[in-house]
Design a protein around this motif. Structure first.
Motif, PDB file in Angstrom:
ATOM      1  N   ALA A 667     -10.703 -73.690  27.046  1.00  0.00           N
ATOM      2  CA  ALA A 667      -9.767 -74.162  28.081  1.00  0.00           C
ATOM      3  C   ALA A 667     -10.056 -73.550  29.448  1.00  0.00           C
ATOM      4  CB  ALA A 667      -8.332 -73.838  27.683  1.00  0.00           C
ATOM      5  N   ALA A 668     -11.112 -72.761  29.577  1.00  0.00           N
ATOM      6  CA  ALA A 668     -11.378 -72.085  30.843  1.00  0.00           C
ATOM      7  C   ALA A 668     -11.676 -73.084  31.958  1.00  0.00           C
ATOM      8  CB  ALA A 668     -12.532 -71.099  30.681  1.00  0.00           C
ATOM      9  N   ARG A 669     -12.352 -74.161  31.635  1.00  0.00           N
ATOM     10  CA  ARG A 669     -12.702 -75.156  32.672  1.00  0.00           C
ATOM     11  C   ARG A 669     -11.449 -75.832  33.206  1.00  0.00           C
ATOM     12  NH1 ARG A 669     -13.802 -80.595  32.718  1.00  0.00           N
ATOM     13  NH2 ARG A 669     -15.251 -81.301  34.354  1.00  0.00           N
ATOM     14  N   GLN A 670     -10.524 -76.220  32.320  1.00  0.00           N
ATOM     15  CA  GLN A 670      -9.293 -76.859  32.775  1.00  0.00           C
ATOM     16  C   GLN A 670      -8.422 -75.885  33.577  1.00  0.00           C
ATOM     17  OE1 GLN A 670      -8.590 -80.103  32.401  1.00  0.00           O
ATOM     18  NE2 GLN A 670      -6.759 -79.754  33.673  1.00  0.00           N
ATOM     19  N   ILE A 671      -8.461 -74.607  33.202  1.00  0.00           N
ATOM     20  CA  ILE A 671      -7.706 -73.596  33.954  1.00  0.00           C
ATOM     21  C   ILE A 671      -8.241 -73.484  35.374  1.00  0.00           C
ATOM     22  CG2 ILE A 671      -7.254 -71.113  34.103  1.00  0.00           C
ATOM     23  CD1 ILE A 671      -7.053 -71.071  31.057  1.00  0.00           C
ATOM     24  N   GLU A 672      -9.581 -73.493  35.527  1.00  0.00           N
ATOM     25  CA  GLU A 672     -10.164 -73.412  36.863  1.00  0.00           C
ATOM     26  C   GLU A 672      -9.790 -74.619  37.709  1.00  0.00           C
ATOM     27  OE1 GLU A 672     -11.803 -71.061  38.368  1.00  0.00           O
ATOM     28  OE2 GLU A 672     -11.708 -69.693  36.683  1.00  0.00           O
ATOM     29  N   LEU A 673      -9.723 -75.791  37.101  1.00  0.00           N
ATOM     30  CA  LEU A 673      -9.346 -76.982  37.864  1.00  0.00           C
ATOM     31  C   LEU A 673      -7.890 -76.906  38.339  1.00  0.00           C
ATOM     32  CD1 LEU A 673     -11.027 -79.774  35.693  1.00  0.00           C
ATOM     33  CD2 LEU A 673     -11.780 -78.910  37.911  1.00  0.00           C
ATOM     34  N   ASP A 674      -7.015 -76.344  37.516  1.00  0.00           N
ATOM     35  CA  ASP A 674      -5.591 -76.304  37.883  1.00  0.00           C
ATOM     36  C   ASP A 674      -5.235 -75.160  38.823  1.00  0.00           C
ATOM     37  OD1 ASP A 674      -5.145 -78.505  36.378  1.00  0.00           O
ATOM     38  OD2 ASP A 674      -4.233 -77.481  34.675  1.00  0.00           O
ATOM     39  N   LEU A 675      -6.125 -74.170  38.976  1.00  0.00           N
ATOM     40  CA  LEU A 675      -5.798 -73.054  39.872  1.00  0.00           C
ATOM     41  C   LEU A 675      -5.620 -73.527  41.308  1.00  0.00           C
ATOM     42  CD1 LEU A 675      -8.097 -70.119  38.646  1.00  0.00           C
ATOM     43  CD2 LEU A 675      -5.631 -70.315  38.420  1.00  0.00           C
ATOM     44  N   ASN A 676      -6.496 -74.426  41.761  1.00  0.00           N
ATOM     45  CA  ASN A 676      -6.419 -74.897  43.144  1.00  0.00           C
ATOM     46  C   ASN A 676      -5.257 -75.853  43.379  1.00  0.00           C
ATOM     47  OD1 ASN A 676      -8.732 -73.422  43.771  1.00  0.00           O
ATOM     48  ND2 ASN A 676     -10.067 -75.091  43.113  1.00  0.00           N
ATOM     49  N   ARG A 677      -4.649 -76.343  42.292  1.00  0.00           N
ATOM     50  CA  ARG A 677      -3.522 -77.266  42.438  1.00  0.00           C
ATOM     51  C   ARG A 677      -2.174 -76.594  42.209  1.00  0.00           C
ATOM     52  NH1 ARG A 677      -6.056 -82.056  38.714  1.00  0.00           N
ATOM     53  NH2 ARG A 677      -6.202 -80.281  37.305  1.00  0.00           N
ATOM     54  N   THR A 678      -2.184 -75.265  42.132  1.00  0.00           N
ATOM     55  CA  THR A 678      -0.946 -74.520  41.885  1.00  0.00           C
ATOM     56  C   THR A 678      -0.269 -74.196  43.208  1.00  0.00           C
ATOM     57  OG1 THR A 678      -1.933 -73.530  39.910  1.00  0.00           O
ATOM     58  CG2 THR A 678       0.020 -72.451  40.820  1.00  0.00           C
ATOM     59  N   PHE A 679       0.891 -74.760  43.420  1.00  0.00           N
ATOM     60  CA  PHE A 679       1.733 -74.501  44.587  1.00  0.00           C
ATOM     61  C   PHE A 679       0.952 -74.539  45.905  1.00  0.00           C
ATOM     62  CE2 PHE A 679       4.445 -71.899  41.488  1.00  0.00           C
ATOM     63  CZ  PHE A 679       5.292 -72.970  41.257  1.00  0.00           C
ATOM     64  N   PRO A 680       0.538 -75.722  46.333  1.00  0.00           N
ATOM     65  CA  PRO A 680      -0.169 -75.801  47.615  1.00  0.00           C
ATOM     66  C   PRO A 680       0.697 -75.459  48.821  1.00  0.00           C
ATOM     67  CG  PRO A 680       0.342 -77.990  46.779  1.00  0.00           C
ATOM     68  CD  PRO A 680       0.699 -77.053  45.696  1.00  0.00           C
ATOM     69  N   ASN A 681       2.020 -75.345  48.657  1.00  0.00           N
ATOM     70  CA  ASN A 681       2.899 -74.981  49.771  1.00  0.00           C
ATOM     71  C   ASN A 681       3.281 -73.502  49.755  1.00  0.00           C
ATOM     72  OD1 ASN A 681       4.400 -75.174  47.444  1.00  0.00           O
ATOM     73  ND2 ASN A 681       6.232 -75.996  48.448  1.00  0.00           N
ATOM     74  N   ASN A 682       2.524 -72.674  48.996  1.00  0.00           N
ATOM     75  CA  ASN A 682       2.784 -71.241  48.929  1.00  0.00           C
ATOM     76  C   ASN A 682       1.569 -70.505  49.476  1.00  0.00           C
ATOM     77  OD1 ASN A 682       2.850 -68.424  47.633  1.00  0.00           O
ATOM     78  ND2 ASN A 682       4.849 -69.244  47.056  1.00  0.00           N
ATOM     79  N   LYS A 683       1.819 -69.602  50.413  1.00  0.00           N
ATOM     80  CA  LYS A 683       0.706 -68.924  51.090  1.00  0.00           C
ATOM     81  C   LYS A 683      -0.053 -67.976  50.160  1.00  0.00           C
ATOM     82  CE  LYS A 683       3.574 -65.137  52.858  1.00  0.00           C
ATOM     83  NZ  LYS A 683       4.031 -64.427  54.071  1.00  0.00           N
TER      84      LYS A 683
END
Length: 929
Positions: A667-683
């Motif tokens: 699941a490491a690949r899917q985790i890397e894809l979702d990291l950049n989509r986590t809370f784009p409105n949080n600094k």
């Protein structure tokens, strides 16, 4: 050049005396009755006008020194004006007492005290110590009355602002009691203060040139001219000094003759000022005392010998008493022995009588045997007593040796005592001889010691008086500070209310612009262009809103980010959404300002006083109301430990991280894809230099190894991110994710089939039909499926839906009570926006509104009240029954689908891979060139 200590702002500033009636230097008329009563007035009955002559230290160079000034207090402005004489028309200057403090030093000259203002220090001197204390007490009282008479700031008109009632003012009796607790009231020295002091000559008046103020030379000239003109006027003129035959002078003289001497005046009170003993008489008494003492010293040796003979007699009598006591004791022991012998003889007599009275020989033989046994017993007792006597004899010899040693020691002590007595006698004779030889030197030493003692007593009394006054000053300054703090608090509350009203007005303005834009549509023209320009200006971020000045003046200014790093106004690409986000941010800020004093402050106090956490009904209510920012990490760690204490093991998280480094998880690949989509409105997750993405990666990888049946599911990244933002620790965030997935949520909630998640969506539909039937009928007519919106709510616990402060309040209760909180808040969100949804008639508009309507919720208190009060009853038993029923139906549907899928696959296998007739084969093209 009045004084080097005065501020430059005083130079050239001449306050018009005529414009200040309360500060005029003219002496008002006083009736004789009032003057006659002034001598006996206490502090409570002090004269209405506080005035009198004082010496002021000032000047420069050769004319630097004390200058006599007439001081007069103005009650309206709390200013102390002063002039050269009481008849001057214009004052030289004034002292602002509203922010001044008073001080008197014990080591300073008598009657000297200081008035300290923020800009300068004025040193004054009164004629006596009593006059100084009277001025200090009166100035303190005037300052307090001035501060107490200031109008309180107007309270906010909104009822949501508590604590805006009138400030409590102490009663006059309470003020007098508090004043007397520190310093007793000083009697009024009527001859030196008040109206009568204007006709008295100034105390220690300096020379005319030294008394003139060169700094206020213009004012001096004006006063001189006024005095010259006044002397040419009629005897009734106001500024001319009265003659000796004037009515006021006669009344003053009569008052002076009629009134007894002031008890507080120096040198006039025989009780307070005892006459000192003349030195000659004191010397004579001391010489006589010394002679009487010296006469007894030659007879000291003879008296000592007489005392010693009497002591020897007492010792002899005591020894005789001891001997008689010992003899009496021995006689008592002899009596006891004789009693025992008598008892033995009587016993023997009784035995002999029994022997003679026996009728037969057998009985006599038995008596003889009994006697033999008694003799043998007595023989054994005699032997035991003999051994005891020997041991006592040895003990007595040891005691005798000890007594001899003690006697030698006593003799040695007696010899030492005799030697000491001889030394004492010699020293006594020497002291007597020395005292007789130098009586004058002893007298001088005694007098110096007595003077030193009197001086120390005076110093101690001065320091005691200074301490009492300083305590009174500190007490009054503290009360003034508290009053100012209360006013500041009221002003801050009013500022918060006005700022909230401003936010509401601004949000209404933006909403009006939006409605006007919708009404105009896409029509071209000057109005549309002007409207777009106004909207752009409203959406622009003004840096001045977060300036330091606004932060100081307002309780909380609107900032770009909240305390957890979320954007307060998200940057949407669509202009309408940005406008709505701006309106929503203003509404949220308005609610926070209004609820700060009424809700947040009491809530913080309750959390601060809670102490150690333990499950209780009070904790449940506090968690529903929300945990303050400073207490949330501690509370969450306790809630998580309560959930996973049976799963936690020391070093478990580090072991999972080591396993992830040794072997890559699927699941490491899917985790890397979702990291950049986590809370784009949080600094914290968008900044390239932030460490939160790396922490989130490690937490998700560790969980994928912890729970292989789930591994990773989309949505877990947002759950772990919320835990990281609050707890700021990887291991705590990891166990928070474990607690949510494995203990709070049902099984199969994050599995591949999401079975439990689908069941909860059907349960929510049933609850909506029960709680909100009108809304569900409206949505059912337009065939709106709410699961498209609510499925993500349950999967990530509103992480993408609600604003941060409401979201974390939901999580506070969710971590303690479980998933029932999610159902409550889901129903409350629809109830909160029910009227807005009922106004929409088109299904497309409804779907568009449902995608962002959670962001329009601003009032967290209202939402919480709907969730935990309006949605009741909400039994957990009903929730379990609905879940079981829907799970059974859903499982049957899934089984049916699996069966259809299996049948379809069997049919496809039976047909084979052959292509239908007329369709070209994939191999046909390969044979062609």
């Amino acid at each position: 050049m009045e004084g080097a200590q005065e501020s430059p702002a005083e130079s050239g500033s001449s306050v018009p005396w005529s414009e200040e009636p309360a500060g005029s230097a003219r002496v008002p008329e006083v009736s004789p009755s009032e003057e006659s009563e002034g001598c006996t007035r206490s502090l409570e009955a002090a004269p209405k006008k506080l005035c009198g002559y004082l010496s002021k230290f000032g000047g420069k160079g050769p004319i630097r020194g004390w200058k006599s000034r007439w001081f007069f207090f103005d009650e309206r402005k709390c200013h102390l004006y002063y002039s050269r004489t009481a008849q001057d028309a214009n004052p030289l200057d004034s002292i602002d007492l509203s922010s001044a403090v008073f001080d008197c030093k014990a080591d300073a000259e008598e009657g000297t005290f200081e008035i300290k203002t923020p800009s300068r220090i004025i040193t004054l001197k009164a004629a006596t110590k009593q006059v100084m204390l009277y001025w200090l007490q009166q100035l303190q009282m005037k300052r307090w009355e001035f501060h107490n008479s200031l109008p309180a700031p107007p309270a906010a008109p909104d009822a949501a602002l508590p604590g805006n009632g009138p400030a409590l003012r102490p009663e006059p009796e309470q003020e007098e009691e508090e004043q007397e607790a520190f310093l007793c009231p000083v009697k009024t020295p009527t001859e030196l203060v008040g109206v009568a002091a204007a006709w008295q000559p100034a105390h220690a008046k300096p020379s005319a040139l030294q008394n003139i103020s060169l700094k206020h030379l213009g004012t001096e000239i004006q006063n001189t001219v006024c005095n010259i003109r006044g002397s040419k006027q009629t005897p009734g003129a106001g500024h001319r000094p009265p003659r000796a035959d004037s009515p006021l002078s006669e009344e003053a003289q009569r008052e002076e003759q009629a009134s007894p001497p002031s008890p507080g005046a120096p040198g006039k009170d025989p009780a307070n000022s005892p006459k000192p003993t003349p030195k000659s008489s004191l010397t004579t008494s001391l010489i006589q005392k010394a002679k009487s003492q010296s006469n007894t010293f030659p007879l000291f040796s003879e008296g000592f010998m007489r005392n010693r003979t009497a002591q020897e007699k007492v010792l002899a009598l005591e020894q005789q008493v001891l001997m008689l006591t010992k003899e009496l004791k021995s006689q008592k022991e002899l009596v006891k022995i004789l009693h025992k012998a008598l008892e033995a003889a009587q016993q023997e007599k009784r035995v002999s009588s029994a022997y003679l009275a026996a009728a037969q020989d057998k009985d006599r033989l038995e008596l003889v045997r009994h006697k033999v046994r008694q003799i043998a017993e007595l023989g054994r007792r005699v032997e035991a007593l003999e051994r005891e006597r020997e041991s006592l004899a040895q003990t007595a010899s040891l005691r005798e040796q000890e007594i001899q040693e003690l006697q030698r020691h006593v003799q040695l002590l007696l010899d030492k005592n005799q030697a000491k007595q001889q030394v004492i006698c010699k020293l006594s004779e020497k002291v007597t001889q020395d005292f007789m030889e130098a009586p004058e030197e002893a007298e001088r030493d005694f007098l110096s010691q007595q003077e030193r003692m009197e001086q120390l007593k005076d110093d101690m009394e001065a320091y005691r008086t200074q301490n009492r006054f300083l305590n009174s000053e500190i007490h009054q300054v503290t009360k003034i500070w508290r009053k100012v703090a209360e006013k500041e608090k009221a002003l801050l509350m009013k500022c918060a209310y006005l700022q909230a009203q401003n936010c509401r007005v601004e949000s209404k303005y933006l909403a009006g612009l939006r409605r006007l834009q919708e009404a105009l549509g896409v029509e071209a023209g000057e109005c549309s262009e002007l409207l777009r320009q106004l909207i752009q200006e409203a959406l622009q971020w003004e840096a001045s809103e977060a300036s330091d000045e606004s932060i100081v003046l307002s309780p909380s200014a609107v900032s770009e980010y909240d305390e957890y790093g979320f954007l307060t106004v998200p940057s949407y690409e669509v202009e309408d959404l940005r406008l709505l986000a701006k309106i929503q941010a203003l509404e949220v800020h308005s609610h926070q300002l209004l609820a700060h004093e009424a809700v947040q402050r009491p809530l913080r106090e309750r959390w601060a006083a809670l102490g150690e956490l333990a499950p209780s009904a009070e904790l449940k209510q506090l968690l529903r109301a929300g945990v303050p920012h400073e207490h949330r990490p501690r509370v969450w760690r306790w809630l998580i430990r309560l959930r996973v204490q049976h799963l936690q093991a020391p070093g478990c998280y580090q072991e999972l991280l080591s396993r992830g480094q040794a072997c890559k998880h699927p699941a490491a690949r899917q985790i890397e894809l979702d990291l950049n989509r986590t809370f784009p409105n949080n600094k914290h997750f968008t900044c390239p230099t932030s460490g939160f993405p790396d922490k989130l990666r490690r937490v998700l990888l560790a969980f994928s190894w912890q729970n292989p049946t789930i591994g990773y599911c989309q949505g877990l990244n947002r759950l772990a991110a919320i835990a990281l933002l609050v707890l700021d620790e990887e291991e705590s965030a990891f166990w928070c994710l474990v607690a949510i997935v494995e203990t709070i949520m049902p099984a199969d909630y994050y599995s591949k089939t999401l079975l439990a998640s689908q069941v909860d969506q059907r349960v929510l539909q049933d609850l909506l039909l029960e709680k909100l039937p009108r809304l569900m009928a409206h949505l059912g007519q337009r065939r709106v499926d709410l699961s498209f919106i609510t499925f993500n709510w349950f999967l990530v616990v509103f992480a993408d839906s609600l604003i941060s402060n409401i979201l974390l309040q939901v999580w506070d209760a969710f971590l303690y009570e479980g998933i029932k909180v999610v159902f409550r808040y889901a129903l409350a969100i629809f109830k909160y926006n029910e009227e807005a949804l009922l106004r929409l008639q088109d299904s497309l508009e409804i779907y568009q509104y449902l995608h962002f309507f959670t962001k329009t919720i601003c009032d967290s208190r209202k939402l919480m009240h709907i969730a935990f009060n309006d949605m009741n009853p909400f039994p957990m038993k009903q929730l379990r029954q609905l879940r079981a029923a829907h799970r059974e139906r859903l499982q049957a549907e899934l089984n049916e689908l699996e069966q259809l899928k299996a049948e379809y696959l069997e049919t496809r296998v039976a047909q084979g891979p052959s292509a239908p007739e007329g369709c070209p084969s994939e191999d046909e093209g390969e044979a062609e060139p």
